[in-house]
Structures are given as structure tokens and as C-alpha cells.
Design a protein around this motif. Structure first.
Motif, PDB file in Angstrom:
ATOM      1  N   UNK A  38      10.172  29.627  28.388  1.00 44.36           N
ATOM      2  CA  UNK A  38      10.154  28.829  29.628  1.00 44.36           C
ATOM      3  C   UNK A  38      10.875  27.491  29.481  1.00 44.36           C
ATOM      4  N   UNK A  39      10.793  26.862  28.301  1.00 42.05           N
ATOM      5  CA  UNK A  39      11.481  25.591  28.097  1.00 42.05           C
ATOM      6  C   UNK A  39      12.995  25.767  28.108  1.00 42.05           C
ATOM      7  N   UNK A  40      13.468  26.869  27.506  1.00 43.31           N
ATOM      8  CA  UNK A  40      14.912  27.128  27.500  1.00 43.31           C
ATOM      9  C   UNK A  40      15.407  27.339  28.930  1.00 43.31           C
ATOM     10  N   UNK A  41      14.662  28.105  29.711  1.00 45.37           N
ATOM     11  CA  UNK A  41      15.049  28.335  31.103  1.00 45.37           C
ATOM     12  C   UNK A  41      15.018  27.028  31.904  1.00 45.37           C
ATOM     13  N   UNK A  42      14.048  26.186  31.641  1.00 42.61           N
ATOM     14  CA  UNK A  42      13.941  24.921  32.360  1.00 42.61           C
ATOM     15  C   UNK A  42      15.129  24.024  32.090  1.00 42.61           C
TER      16      UNK A  42
ATOM     17  N   UNK B 117       6.716  20.601  16.490  1.00 40.86           N
ATOM     18  CA  UNK B 117       7.607  19.946  15.524  1.00 40.86           C
ATOM     19  C   UNK B 117       9.047  20.386  15.754  1.00 40.86           C
ATOM     20  N   UNK B 118       9.256  21.668  15.982  1.00 37.16           N
ATOM     21  CA  UNK B 118      10.603  22.179  16.220  1.00 37.16           C
ATOM     22  C   UNK B 118      11.207  21.572  17.473  1.00 37.16           C
ATOM     23  N   UNK B 119      10.397  21.449  18.521  1.00 34.76           N
ATOM     24  CA  UNK B 119      10.898  20.853  19.766  1.00 34.76           C
ATOM     25  C   UNK B 119      11.262  19.393  19.551  1.00 34.76           C
ATOM     26  N   UNK B 120      10.433  18.679  18.821  1.00 36.20           N
ATOM     27  CA  UNK B 120      10.717  17.272  18.556  1.00 36.20           C
ATOM     28  C   UNK B 120      11.963  17.096  17.692  1.00 36.20           C
TER      29      UNK B 120
ATOM     30  N   UNK C  41      18.681  21.533  23.087  1.00 31.18           N
ATOM     31  CA  UNK C  41      17.415  21.310  22.401  1.00 31.18           C
ATOM     32  C   UNK C  41      16.408  22.433  22.431  1.00 31.18           C
ATOM     33  N   UNK C  42      15.909  22.884  23.592  1.00 35.55           N
ATOM     34  CA  UNK C  42      14.879  23.933  23.586  1.00 35.55           C
ATOM     35  C   UNK C  42      15.332  25.232  22.935  1.00 35.55           C
TER      36      UNK C  42
END
Length: 619
Positions: free
Chosen positions: A241-245, A198-201, A209-210
Motif C-alpha cells: 500500500x505504501x508503494x502504491x501511495x 527501520x527499512x522505511x526510515x 523510498x517505499x
């Protein structure tokens, strides 16, 4: 399970954890049946769980022998306690030599279990307090106390409700553990993963975003979690990992998760279990504390959002395609279960039930609705075993911590050194509130490094809270001030536990991550000072709503200015200096100066925005 562990330990760990769960459910439903029985036996069970956990970690014979010896010492103390407790309650009993030895042995065992549970800092403080109680008559200066016999020390620390089994232990075993169970249940029902999604969306359309998703997820997870490190472990494995991506550095990714996970402990309604202890100590109703804490918590997370956005601009992170997430009906229903469960807790409290019974209502609602969504979990023995063990381990850690805190609190009360220390600070600071606040903030940060928020909060507020009260700071404001700096110690070098937990996940250096997290959380360091100097910021503390709204505006703008100062546009550092000065004017110098600074801050932010939109300036 690591090599050398003993296979039967996991089964016994599960069984002892089930005992804690059953006792917690019973107490939440029917109340405390016997204070001595509950507090003393729960400590014994917690020690058994701690022993089993460390046997699994290191099953070498020497380690097993040491743990078994400590468990035997504690059992010796428990036996002596119940052998003499009836006579002690009548005041017609003198401790025998065996009783004194048993009490001392039990306190030593508590210190060792504390070291095993939360590290050497808290254990060292507890040990120092114990030694001070016995030999403090030889200490220099104001630290010297009148001679206290070994019998008196043992009576207070072990054979009464003033030491190990004092108010902190009572609050934990009768009220807080049901909320530990509630958080573990939401993880068992897989609702925590849905909250992250939910937070990511919700933040998917933002360039950062991430990173902002980590803030939102930690805020949501923090409503039920009592530990910054647990927050990092629970949400960081997904968000980092999403923030790094997205293109952020590993150091920044770990810092975002550490700063946001630490904030979970100040987010109502549970606030890392401290809210219940605070209500017990202050006599202020729990709901009043939650209402007062709401705005500062929202300001903290809002400041993190803004700081991350500014950092994104400064780091020139590439603007990539946003993820497209969809939710099936089960995930939507899980979000509803989370909301309805929290609502059940709040409604129960408003209707006048105890905090423990309200927590039980949240557990019942979450279990009934959550298991209806995932009926397969009801027959998943592995999942149930993990649920019981997770609950038991967290509960045992908390019980051991407050047992150690009880030793410190008992010594402070017995010797009077806490009151003398507070009086000394008041004299040193004279009538200077800023000096007293700075001293208390430093003490919180130092004590909070290496120990959980609960003991850091209790020790500092009991030692130094009186000094702030003498300077006119209201009770709730004082306690929340201490809590905030205890929480922020989790990201403050040199011992930043949350940052150190996030760094390995991010693949970054621990100290660099800690400094980055401190920069992100820097506006949060101003919030405790803000609600002391702008007291209407805490809702429900007797101030007019119009004054509260004005304070919220002043502090919100100050947070934005500080966030920009931490991550200024390249080559525009003078604007950051001006922003810091204006943020101080917004908070510390009264309403007239605050209004003037508000107008100046608005002009500065508009000017900053125009520079950002100017293509020549951006080149």
C-alpha cells in the motif's frame, strides 16, 4: 475459522503444535535421542497438524473423512514400521504382505498430505517417482531400470533411512526446525514490524523510498524466513500500500514485493533453511556456505535497488514529501534484540557448537531480551496460541515436504536414473559448460514452479549436479547455482507463487505482476552464471582476495547495466542493447575482456547520467 469448521480442532492443533515446539527445543539442547523415534513420530505429528488445518479450512464430512482416512493409512504404516524395525536393523527380517501394504499405504498418504500442503506439482512428481519405482522396468530407453520387487521398494522408501526418513528428514527435524521456531518467536515479539519500520526510515529520503523499503525489509525478514510467499504475506501488507501511495502502479508494487521477498531465501545466515541441507549433502561446513553466499545475495538486493531507482525515473513518479518516522526506546531495543540474536547464532557456530544448538542460543537470547521489553506478552494466551500454531504449521509443512522429497531421492538412488540422466546431459552438452548450465537453469525453473525451494533444489541438484561436477564446476558453486534458480522460479511465469501472492494484496493482475517481477529480478538470473564464470565471487572458496574484489566489481557493474537495460530512458533503447552486451563481456570472457568492458561500461553510464541531467534531453 470458516463455516463448517470443527471447534475442537483449534485446541487440538495448538496442543500438537506445542508437542513439536517441545521436541525441537529438547533436540536442539540435548541432541537426537533416537533417530527412528524422532523422524517417524515427527512425520505422524506433522500429518495430524496438516489434517487439523484442512479440517478448519473445510469441515465438510467428505473432506474430514478423506483426511481421516489418509491419517489412518499413515498410522498403519507407522505401526508396521515400529513393529518390524528392530528385526530390519539386524537384517534378519523379511517383509510380510501386511508390511508391504502398510508401506505402500503410508507412501500414498504422504503424497496426499503433500498435495494438501504445497499443491499438485510436488505431489504429482512424488507419485510419478513411486509408480516409476514399481513399474519402471517397462519404461522406454534410458529410463528403463532392472526389475525391483515390491519388497525392495518398500524397504527403501519406508522401512529404512534411504527414503521418506532419509537425510533431508534428518536435517529438518534435527537442525532446521529450531530456526523455524526462531522466526516465529521474532514475530511473536513483534520485532518483524519494527524491522519494516527501520527499512522505511532508512530509505525515506529516496524518491523510490517505499519500493526500496520493501527490498530492505524483505532482506531483513528473509534472514529468518524460509518462504517467499510468507515474506510477501508478512511484509507486503504494509509495504505494497505504501508503494502504491507513492504513485507506482499496483502491478509494480506487487512485483517489487515479490522479487524482494524471493531474495530472502538466499540471504544468510539462514537462507530459507537450504543452507543446512546443503551443508549436510556437500560436507562443506555451514559457515563456509554462508560466507560464500553473502556477496551474491548482496548483489541481488543491490540490483533490485538500482532497478527500482531506474524504474522510478522512467515512470516519472512524483517527488513527494518524505515520511518522518521516529522510534521510541522499545523499538530501538527491538532492533538490538534482532541483531544480538543473530550475533548469538553466528558466534555459537564459530565457537564450534552444532547448528541446532546455535539456533537454540538465538531463541534463548531473543526470548529473554524480547520478553523483557514486552512482559505483557508472557500472559497473552491468544498470542501464545498464535505462536505455537504458526510454528507447528510451518514445521508440519516442511516435514511433509521432505518426506515427499525422500520418496523421490530414494527412487533416484534405487533405480540409478539420476546418474543416467546426468550422464546423458553431460554427453549431450559434450564439453559445453554453457549448455549444461542453461539446461540446469531451465530444469530448476520448471521444477520450482509450484513447489517450494527446498524440494526443487534437492531434486535438481541430485539429478543434474553430477553433470556440472564432470565439467569442472566446484561443489559449492553448483549447489548455489541450483538454489538461485529454484528461488527465482517464485517470480517466473507461468507459475510464479510469490508474484501470485503479492498480486491480490496490490489489487493487480497476477500474470502482469509476475512479468513485472521477472523484469525487476532479471539481473538476478545472471548472478548464478556469474559465480560459475567468475568463481572468486564466492568468498572463502580458495581464491585470492584481490581476484575476489575484481570479480565483485565486474559483476556489480554488469548488474547495473542489466538493471538499466530493463528500464531504459524513453527513446534510448539502443543504449540498453549496448549495456546487455557489455554485461556479458564483463562476466563470460576472461579478465582482459572484462577490464575493457569495465572501462566501456563506465563511459556508457557517465554518458547516460549526463543525458539525465540535460534539461533539453529530459523535455
Amino acid at each position: 475459522m470458516q463455516q463448517g469448521s470443527i471447534p475442537w480442532s483449534r485446541t487440538l492443533l495448538t496442543l500438537t503444535s506445542m508437542i513439536i515446539v517441545c521436541v525441537v527445543l529438547y533436540v536442539s539442547m540435548f541432541g537426537v535421542f533416537n533417530d527412528s523415534w524422532l523422524r517417524v513420530r515427527m512425520l505422524m505429528v506433522a500429518a495430524v497438524i496438516t489434517t487439523l488445518v484442512h479440517v478448519e479450512i473445510d469441515g465438510r464430512p467428505l473432506n474430514v473423512a478423506v483426511l481421516t482416512g489418509m491419517l489412518a493409512l499413515l498410522a498403519f504404516g507407522v505401526f508396521a514400521y515400529f513393529r518390524s524395525t528392530a528385526e530390519i536393523e539386524t537384517g534378519l527380517y523379511l517383509l510380510t504382505t501386511m508390511d508391504k501394504l502398510a508401506g505402500a499405504a503410508a507412501v500414498i498418504a504422504v503424497i496426499e498430505f503433500t498435495r494438501r500442503t504445497v499443491g499438485g506439482v510436488m505431489a504429482a512428481i512424488t507419485a510419478a517417482a513411486f509408480v516409476y519405482a514399481l513399474f519402471g522396468q517397462y519404461a522406454p530407453g534410458f529410463l528403463r531400470h532392472a526389475f525391483i520387487s515390491v519388497e525392495e521398494v518398500m524397504l527403501v522408501l519406508w522401512f529404512s533411512f534411504d527414503g521418506v526418513f532419509g537425510a533431508p528428514m534428518a536435517t529438518v527435524v534435527s537442525t532446521i526446525l529450531i530456526y523455524i521456531l526462531f522466526g516465529a518467536l521474532l514475530e511473536f515479539l513483534r520485532i518483524d514490524r519494527t524491522l519494516i519500520k527501520v527499512a522505511i526510515a532508512a530509505t525515506g529520503r529516496l524518491k523510490s523510498g517505499p519500493a526500496n523499503a520493501a527490498v530492505l525489509a524483505s532482506g531483513l525478514f528473509g534472514t529468518i524466513s524460509g518462504s517467499a510467499v510468507a515474506n510477501v504475506a508478512g511484509t507486503g501488507v504494509i509495504t505494497i500500500p505504501m508503494i502504491k501511495k507513492r504513485g507506482f502502479s499496483p502491478r509494480f508494487a506487487g512485483a517489487v514485493e515479490a522479487a524482494s521477498s524471493s531474495g530472502g531465501q538466499i540471504m544468510p545466515p539462514i537462507m530459507g533453511a537450504v543452507a543446512f541441507i546443503m551443508a549436510d549433502i556437500t560436507g562443506v561446513p555451514y559457515l563456509s556456505i554462508v560466507i560464500a553466499a553473502a556477496i551474491p545475495a548482496l548483489l541481488y538486493f543491490g540490483a533490485l535497488f538500482v532497478a527500482i531507482s531506474f524504474a522510478t525515473d522512467r515512470m516519472e513518479v512524483a517527488d513527494v514529501e518524505r515520511p518522518k518516522l521516529s522510534f521510541d526506546w522499545r523499538e530501538m531495543a527491538q532492533v538490538a534484540v534482532f541483531v544480538v540474536s543473530l550475533a548469538a547464532i553466528v558466534v555459537s557456530m564459530v565457537s564450534g557448537t552444532s547448528a541446532a544448538y546455535a539456533g537454540l542460543m538465538g531463541v534463548v537470547v531473543a526470548f529473554v531480551l524480547g520478553s523483557a521489553l514486552r512482559p505483557g506478552l508472557l500472559t497473552d494466551l491468544a498470542a501464545w496460541r498464535q505462536f505455537f500454531v504458526a510454528t507447528g504449521m510451518v514445521a508440519a509443512q516442511l516435514i511433509v515436504i521432505v518426506a515427499a522429497v525422500g520418496v523421490v531421492v530414494g527412487v533416484l538412488n534405487m533405480t540409478g536414473v539420476g546418474l543416467r540422466f546426468a550422464a546423458g546431459i553431460a554427453v549431450y552438452a559434450e564439453t559445453s559448460l554453457p549448455i549444461a548450465l542453461i539446461l540446469m537453469a531451465v530444469a530448476c525453473l520448471l521444477l520450482g514452479m509450484g513447489m517450494p525451494t527446498v524440494p526443487a533444489y534437492l531434486i535438481v541438484v541430485l539429478v543434474m549436479g553430477t553433470a556440472l561436477a564432470k565439467l569442472g564446476v566446484p561443489t559449492v558453486h553448483t549447489h548455489l547455482f541450483v538454489l538461485y534458480f529454484g528461488v527465482l522460479s517464485a517470480v517466473t511465469p507461468p507459475v510464479a507463487l510469490a508474484a501470485f501472492a503479492a498480486a491480490p494484496i496490490a489489487g493487480a493482475r497476477a500474470m502482469a505482476t509476475a512479468f513485472e517481477a521477472t523484469g525487476l529480478a532479471l539481473p538476478g538470473f545472471l548472478i548464478p552464471f556469474a559465480f560459475v564464470y567468475q568463481p572468486a565471487l564466492l568468498l572463502g572458496t580458495g581464491h585470492p582476495m584481490l581476484e575476489s574484489l575484481a570479480d565483485i566489481v565486474f559483476v556489480s557493474v554488469a548488474m547495473i547495466l542489466l538493471a538499466r537495460a530493463c528500464y531504459p530512458r524513453r527513446g534510448h533503447w539502443p543504449m540498453a542493447v549496448v549495456g546487455v552486451a557489455l554485461s556479458g563481456g564483463l562476466i563470460f570472457f576472461g579478465p582482459v575482456v572484462s577490464v575493457i568492458c569495465l572501462l566501456a561500461a563506465a563511459a556508457l553510464l557517465v554518458f547516460d547520467r549526463r543525458r539525465a541531467l540535460n534539461p533539453i534531453e529530459n523535455a
